[in-house]
Write an enzyme that holds these catalytic residues in place. Structure first.
Site, short mmCIF file in Angstrom:
data_model
loop_
_atom_site.label_atom_id
_atom_site.label_comp_id
_atom_site.label_asym_id
_atom_site.label_seq_id
_atom_site.Cartn_x
_atom_site.Cartn_y
_atom_site.Cartn_z
N CYS A 132 13.67 10.68 68.44
CA CYS A 132 12.81 10.18 67.36
C CYS A 132 12.10 8.91 67.81
O CYS A 132 12.75 7.94 68.18
CB CYS A 132 13.63 9.88 66.10
SG CYS A 132 12.61 9.16 64.81
N THR A 195 7.76 14.67 68.25
CA THR A 195 6.37 14.22 68.17
C THR A 195 5.96 13.40 69.40
O THR A 195 6.79 12.80 70.07
CB THR A 195 6.14 13.35 66.93
OG1 THR A 195 7.10 12.28 66.94
CG2 THR A 195 6.31 14.16 65.66
N GLY A 219 1.35 18.45 64.58
CA GLY A 219 0.28 19.33 64.11
C GLY A 219 -0.41 20.05 65.25
O GLY A 219 -0.07 19.84 66.43
N GLY A 246 3.02 22.08 66.40
CA GLY A 246 1.74 22.56 65.89
C GLY A 246 1.63 24.03 65.57
O GLY A 246 0.53 24.58 65.49
N THR A 268 4.87 20.60 60.75
CA THR A 268 3.78 20.06 59.93
C THR A 268 3.16 21.12 59.02
O THR A 268 2.72 20.80 57.92
CB THR A 268 2.72 19.43 60.86
OG1 THR A 268 3.38 18.41 61.63
CG2 THR A 268 1.58 18.79 60.11
#
Lengths: 305, 275
Positions: A132, A195, A219, A246, A268
């Site tokens: 994270c 991410t 995304g 994504g 997302t």
């Protein structure tokens, strides 16, 4: 023809390869009005820490081209709060529950959390969130160092027999090296990618668009990066890969399977279309029927080069 | 909560950048409460990626929903280009709306609605429901304070008057009504009023709501305020749209984050912690 959509991840036998990415599905209850939760391959919870966390100050999200940045900061009710308030709903679903955990205090906290979860039979697997970008207690993430990754996974492995999944960061030079370390330490699977570290600026005010300045990008914008990393990792390790980054529709889910992912997580897209998971599950079934594929596992790593 | 393909009934510019849209969404229209919102996927593609939240402005002919919006950003400009007959992916009704007839101040006889700019939108729906309730309790009155930049930006004056509300206007440039902010007008009104007030309901820009919270404490009148925040999901999953609130009304130092999309968008002003 009744095609096979079942996949195995460690000890888990999933009825289909569609999961949800940690942090994008709350604790599932938020989605009960939109889809039949029982149809999901598995549910991955929002990350839990030992103690409750308030999370980062707002603004916590902003939109970017074909993506978004977030810096939620792992807001969660803590392990005991989770078990008391969130688990009762989840365990009624009859869907494998994968609990994502993170540590605010080194590998000791991973051990404490894994031990606690190991005792609970309704929990099917544990995902180690060592990637994270929004809780940097030290300068580096665990998943940015192969040795530290090995140590943390090994420590968790020593206290649980449940399926262990290690979630990897794309913010590294060589993700396959980290995946190998997780495999050697006894991880049953790796999930990737978390991410990408990113930043966005409001040029009218000269201020960052999110309060934490930098956050995690997700995304469709990150999809090609994620697909490439799945392909890279798939070639180097023997344990299954759970691919994400994504995915918004059947076609993008297929890309990950072909690149080597045994299962995929929808992230997302849940924010944009809360029915995405259900639509992708039926889309995958249609795809394999149309292409006369009897088992979805045949697709995994089937990239033609 | 429902996710529906809503047919666009009409989409028209009403003044300057301000547009009004009606969508056919029977399930949402039937269950919506004032202060709740809908979350619209404004295009079918990736730009913009996220949905856009809009407060429910009015229920339109029972089965429809009206929204009022300013076409200024990427999302709202794209929405302004959508044509009647097209279908839009809409989720709603979302969040917690205004509390009517319960909670603090429910026993009073007069409501004050304070609107700043586009914040007028949800207050029309609220005024409608207050007017319906008024038919049962004929002594209740509604005063509406409308704030706008200039006289050309005033929204929904006619609608409020038709609902039997008393309307006062504040413009930043003084081109109509009170010259100054609508929060200053509220103070003037509160100084002049001699009958029991039940509650203030407000929607508008953040600085205005902050000032109204202060005024509500100064005059000891409960206020319900509708807040805005950048949202990713709108359904309580992402934890992105939080605001700081007091865990306990008496000890404002102990805070907790609440989601604007789920626990809000309407909050009791006394609980909001302004940074």
């Amino acid at each position: 023809m009744n095609p096979n959509l079942k996949v195995n991840i460690g000890k888990l036998n999933l009825k289909n390869p569609v999961l949800v990415a940690s942090g994008t599905f709350g604790y599932a209850e938020e989605f009960k009005d939109f889809i039949d939760l029982k149809k999901l391959g598995a549910i991955v919870t929002k990350t839990i820490t030992l103690n409750p966390r308030k999370g980062n100050p707002p603004p916590r999200t902003c939109e970017t081209p074909a993506g978004m940045l977030n810096s939620i900061g792992l807001e969660n009710p803590g392990i005991e709060g989770f078990l008391k308030e969130k688990l009762p709903f989840l365990k009624k679903l009859g869907v494998p529950i994968i609990v994502s955990i993170a540590s605010e205090g080194g590998q000791e906290e991973f051990i404490t959390l894994a031990k606690r979860l190991d005792k609970i039979k309704e929990i099917s697997a544990i995902e180690l969130n060592i990637s994270c970008p929004n809780i940097k207690e030290s300068a580096r993430l665990i998943s940015q160092d192969a040795k530290t990754t090995y140590k943390v996974v090994k420590a968790a492995r020593s206290v649980t027999r449940k399926t262990l999944i290690t979630k990897l960061s794309p913010n590294v030079t060589d993700i396959a090296e980290i995946a190998l370390a997780a495999e050697r330490a006894g991880s049953d699977a790796v999930s990737l990618v978390n991410t990408l570290a990113g930043m966005s600026i409001n040029v009218k005010t000269g201020k960052p668009k999110i309060a934490a300045i930098a956050g995690g990008l997700s995304g469709p914008a990150i999809r090609p990066v994620a697909v490439r990393m799945v392909w890279e990792v798939y070639q180097k390790i023997k344990i299954p890969v759970i691919g994400m980054g994504g995915i918004i529709d059947t076609e993008s889910a297929l890309e990950f399977l072909i690149a080597g992912a045994s299962a995929v997580s929808i992230g997302t897209a849940n924010f944009i279309n809360p029915r995405s998971t259900a639509e992708i599950i039926s889309g995958l079934r249609d795809y394999i029927i149309q292409n006369k594929i009897s088992d979805i596992n045949e697709l995994v790593g089937s990239l033609r080069v | 909560m429902f996710q529906v393909n809503a047919r666009l009934l009409y989409n028209k510019r009403i003044k300057k950048n301000c547009h009004e849209m009606a969508l056919s969404a029977p399930q949402i229209a039937k269950s919506a409460l004032p202060g709740q919102f809908i979350n619209i996927k404004v295009t079918d593609g990736l730009e913009p990626l996220l949905r856009r939240p809009f407060s429910i402005h009015q229920i339109y002919r029972q089965d429809g929903i009206k929204i009022l919006y300013e076409a200024i950003g990427k999302g709202s400009k794209a929405l302004a280009r959508r044509k009647s007959g097209e279908s839009l992916d809409v989720i709603g009704p979302l969040g917690n709306g205004f509390k009517l007839g319960r909670g603090p101040g429910a026993g009073g006889r007069r409501h004050v609605l304070v609107a700043g700019g586009m914040g007028t939108a949800p207050l029309v729906f609220l005024a409608e429901r207050l007017a319906e309730a008024k038919n049962q309790k004929p002594k209740t009155k509604t005063l509406v304070l409308l704030g706008a930049r200039t006289k050309d930006d005033i929204l929904c004056e006619k609608e409020f008057k038709e609902l039997g509300c008393e309307v006062r206007i504040a413009t930043d440039d003084g081109s109509r009504g009170f010259k100054g902010y609508v929060s200053e007008l509220l103070k003037d009104e509160l100084n002049a009023i001699r009958y029991p007030l039940s509650a203030i309901y407000a929607c508008g820009p953040t600085p205005m709501l902050k000032e109204i919270s202060r005024i509500s404490q100064e005059y000891d009148i409960p206020a319900q305020i509708s807040l805005e925040a950048h949202m990713a999901c709108g359904i309580g999953a992402c934890m992105g749209c939080v605001i700081k609130t007091a865990r306990n009304a008496l000890r404002a130092t102990e805070y907790e984050y609440k989601r604007v999309c789920k626990e809000g968008p309407v909050f009791e002003a006394s609980r909001v912690i302004w940074d």
